[in-house]
Design a protein around this motif. Sequence first.
Motif, PDB file in Angstrom:
ATOM      1  N   GLU A  84      23.821 -14.154  -1.155  1.00 30.51           N
ATOM      2  CA  GLU A  84      23.585 -14.310  -2.589  1.00 30.51           C
ATOM      3  C   GLU A  84      22.550 -15.388  -2.923  1.00 30.51           C
ATOM      4  O   GLU A  84      22.665 -16.087  -3.935  1.00 30.51           O
ATOM      5  N   GLY A  85      21.531 -15.511  -2.074  1.00 28.00           N
ATOM      6  CA  GLY A  85      20.500 -16.485  -2.371  1.00 28.00           C
ATOM      7  C   GLY A  85      19.348 -16.471  -1.388  1.00 28.00           C
ATOM      8  O   GLY A  85      19.250 -15.604  -0.517  1.00 28.00           O
ATOM      9  N   VAL A  86      18.492 -17.475  -1.551  1.00 28.95           N
ATOM     10  CA  VAL A  86      17.288 -17.599  -0.730  1.00 28.95           C
ATOM     11  C   VAL A  86      17.058 -19.060  -0.373  1.00 28.95           C
ATOM     12  O   VAL A  86      17.232 -19.948  -1.210  1.00 28.95           O
ATOM     13  N   MET A  87      16.669 -19.288   0.875  1.00 28.31           N
ATOM     14  CA  MET A  87      16.258 -20.616   1.327  1.00 28.31           C
ATOM     15  C   MET A  87      14.756 -20.618   1.529  1.00 28.31           C
ATOM     16  O   MET A  87      14.195 -19.680   2.079  1.00 28.31           O
ATOM     17  N   PHE A  88      14.092 -21.687   1.062  1.00 24.07           N
ATOM     18  CA  PHE A  88      12.674 -21.886   1.319  1.00 24.07           C
ATOM     19  C   PHE A  88      12.487 -23.231   2.000  1.00 24.07           C
ATOM     20  O   PHE A  88      13.196 -24.204   1.701  1.00 24.07           O
ATOM     21  N   GLY A  89      11.513 -23.282   2.919  1.00 23.15           N
ATOM     22  CA  GLY A  89      11.214 -24.523   3.609  1.00 23.15           C
ATOM     23  C   GLY A  89       9.757 -24.898   3.472  1.00 23.15           C
ATOM     24  O   GLY A  89       8.874 -24.028   3.519  1.00 23.15           O
ATOM     25  N   ASN A 138      10.818 -30.569   3.083  1.00 25.97           N
ATOM     26  CA  ASN A 138      12.139 -30.258   2.546  1.00 25.97           C
ATOM     27  C   ASN A 138      12.537 -28.805   2.777  1.00 25.97           C
ATOM     28  O   ASN A 138      11.686 -27.938   2.989  1.00 25.97           O
ATOM     29  N   TYR A 139      13.868 -28.576   2.700  1.00 24.65           N
ATOM     30  CA  TYR A 139      14.441 -27.240   2.654  1.00 24.65           C
ATOM     31  C   TYR A 139      15.280 -27.143   1.380  1.00 24.65           C
ATOM     32  O   TYR A 139      15.984 -28.093   1.024  1.00 24.65           O
ATOM     33  N   VAL A 140      15.202 -26.010   0.711  1.00 23.59           N
ATOM     34  CA  VAL A 140      15.996 -25.793  -0.498  1.00 23.59           C
ATOM     35  C   VAL A 140      16.596 -24.397  -0.474  1.00 23.59           C
ATOM     36  O   VAL A 140      15.898 -23.421  -0.197  1.00 23.59           O
TER      37      VAL A 140
END
Length: 318
Positions: A17-22, A26-28
């Motif tokens: 249910e989401g997305v990670m970006f790096g 940083n990572y979010v």
Amino acid sequence: MSKQKNPPAYGGQAVVEGVMFGGKRNYVTAIRRNDGSINFFKLPRKADTKLAAFKKIPFLRGILAIIEASANGTKHLNFSSERYELDPADDETLEKEEKKGSGLSMFFSIAAIGVLSFLFSKFVFTLVPVFLAELTRPVFSSDTAQIAVESLFKLILLLSYIYFLSMTPLIKRVFQYHGAEHKVINCYEQNLPITVENVQKQSRLHYRCGSSFILFTIIVGMFVYLLVPTDPLWVRILDRVALIPVVLGISFEVLQLTNKVRHIPGLKVLGYPGLWLQLLTTKEPKNDQVEVAIESFNELLRMEEISAENRQPSHVVI
């Protein structure tokens, strides 16, 4: 607007249910909670001066990047899987339980699980086709034929695994978020305003995707294995295990190369096999899923800007 000539290379990963970006520093991760709200999980990208020099060495840098991606990706996946169905009102209780379980040790344990899971799956997808191919030796006896059959079994195993996995509702939604992640990156690299409308117009495929990397390991492995014998079986098994780092390192460089030449007519076809596989590993996202991806990416850009102003040390691993 025109394309950015040298935009920063941001990477990402779909989670539950989401997305990670790096980014460089940083990572979010942004996830959609069951009450419709969007929550974030943020981690600084630690600069390891001891490994920085190795990350510039071709072939070796790919192996380090894969290990890092597996470790960090598992942390963000764990966050999303724990919270996406949890009532936001219970977050405080969960956080207290995590602290009791010693946050730092748990943090590194999750990272270790991610790396070990990747290695285990790599061993399975490498060795099972070896045994299957060996069963066909009475018909395909030459080394070249055996390697071709082995590669074919590896491809069938990979495609079957992804196909049946994508039929489950949960993974289908993860693949939709995977498509949303690619669309956001493509929109950014086109230098367009990152809105739901603009993002949805983009392709859900991207040359720098991990799915492409997986397929390249099969193609690269087929050529690497031509340099070693396939008989007897125990030598073949040892060769496959010993050559895993070699295949991973070369495949990473091939992935980087296809991304660099993707705008050159005649050479962009080098990345087509990986894009074809992404037709299975990505799905067209809905607008609310794109919204989550945009929130994650915008928060990353904001944190990257703050980190740059504070001059925090950084390193780039794509």
